[in-house]
Design an enzyme around this catalytic site. Structure first.
Site, PDB file in Angstrom:
ATOM      1  N   ASP A 103     -91.532 -44.820 -76.511  1.00 47.05           N
ATOM      2  CA  ASP A 103     -90.265 -45.696 -76.032  1.00 47.05           C
ATOM      3  C   ASP A 103     -90.481 -46.906 -76.491  1.00 47.05           C
ATOM      4  OD1 ASP A 103     -89.083 -43.592 -74.404  1.00 47.05           O
ATOM      5  OD2 ASP A 103     -90.333 -44.167 -72.551  1.00 47.05           O
TER       6      ASP A 103
ATOM      7  N   ASP B  86     -97.125 -45.323 -79.757  1.00 48.58           N
ATOM      8  CA  ASP B  86     -96.320 -45.265 -78.580  1.00 48.58           C
ATOM      9  C   ASP B  86     -94.993 -44.749 -78.819  1.00 48.58           C
ATOM     10  OD1 ASP B  86     -95.460 -45.848 -75.681  1.00 48.58           O
ATOM     11  OD2 ASP B  86     -94.183 -47.533 -76.458  1.00 48.58           O
TER      12      ASP B  86
END
Length: 244
Positions: free
Chosen positions: A6, A4
């Site tokens: 953020d 991922d």
């Protein structure tokens, strides 16, 4: 590697205690998005976020609602004066972007390995912003084996935002089904996978692939509240914004 972006590739908090900017946040802080846009998005957040975090609601039931939320935000963003040039300037001026400790060395090691280790950065954010952050803030160039899989911003001939790529990616539908066909050969011969994420929704990023997967979760905040759930989903949990 499936990661991922953020609060995974990046930190959650700055050393000062402030929050690290998300891909969307970079544009908001730069003034690229209007006050009216931010106000409408706050209203949408108040409506949809309780659904996102509702522990009693099945993920399958959340998916169409999250798609509605993200789609509404994208429709609003197309009406704003977003250009390719403004994205680059917004990233350049943003002082609240920070990679997770050790992440830059990790990405470099993956690229320089022989053979290179493919890295798929899978995000519900904005592909163009993420790519610009990586281009500007890493001390080395991205190799073709490091790929951002996210919501692509489509521009017209004048360089203005005109739409978004389909299908839409949000926090509950990330999976290998979103990998573009031209990067799928990077998976040939791979038997093992490292998955990195900060949300329980990230657990599905490698779904659909026949790989032995080691899942590492970054539980940045509310550790006592969420640790049990993270330990149940991830093989290893890094707490308090710890290093990769």
């Amino acid at each position: 590697v499936f990661a991922d972006f953020d609060r995974t590739v990046t930190r959650c908090l700055l050393p000062s205690g402030g929050r690290v900017s998300s891909a969307h946040g970079v544009l908001e802080q730069a003034g690229v998005l209007s006050e009216a846009f931010r106000g409408r998005c706050s209203e949408l957040f108040a409506k949809y976020y309780p659904v996102e975090i509702d522990p009693q609601m099945a993920v399958e039931d959340k998916i169409p609602i999250m798609s509605e939320w993200y789609g509404s935000v994208h429709e609003l963003m197309v009406k704003e004066n977003v250009t390719r040039e403004s994205i680059g300037k917004a990233v350049e001026d943003c002082s609240s972007i920070m990679f997770r400790d050790g992440m830059e060395d990790f990405l470099r090691a993956c690229q320089e390995a022989q053979p290179p280790v493919p890295v798929f950065i899978m995000s519900a954010g904005l592909k163009n912003v993420i790519e610009e952050i990586l281009r500007q803030r890493l001390s080395f160039e991205l190799a073709p084996t490091t790929v951002v899989v996210s919501n692509g911003m489509l521009f017209d001939d004048m360089g203005h935002l005109a739409g978004f790529s389909e299908p839409l990616i949000h926090m509950f539908n990330k999976s290998a089904a979103f990998l573009p066909e031209d990067v799928r050969p990077l998976l040939d011969g791979r038997r093992r996978c490292l998955l990195l994420g900060d949300s329980l929704g990230d657990l599905t990023m490698a779904q659909g692939l026949d790989l032995q997967t080691l899942k590492v979760g970054f539980l940045n905040e509310k550790v006592e509240e969420w640790l049990k759930q993270y330990n149940a989903g991830f093989d290893h949990v890094v707490t308090h914004d710890g290093p990769v």
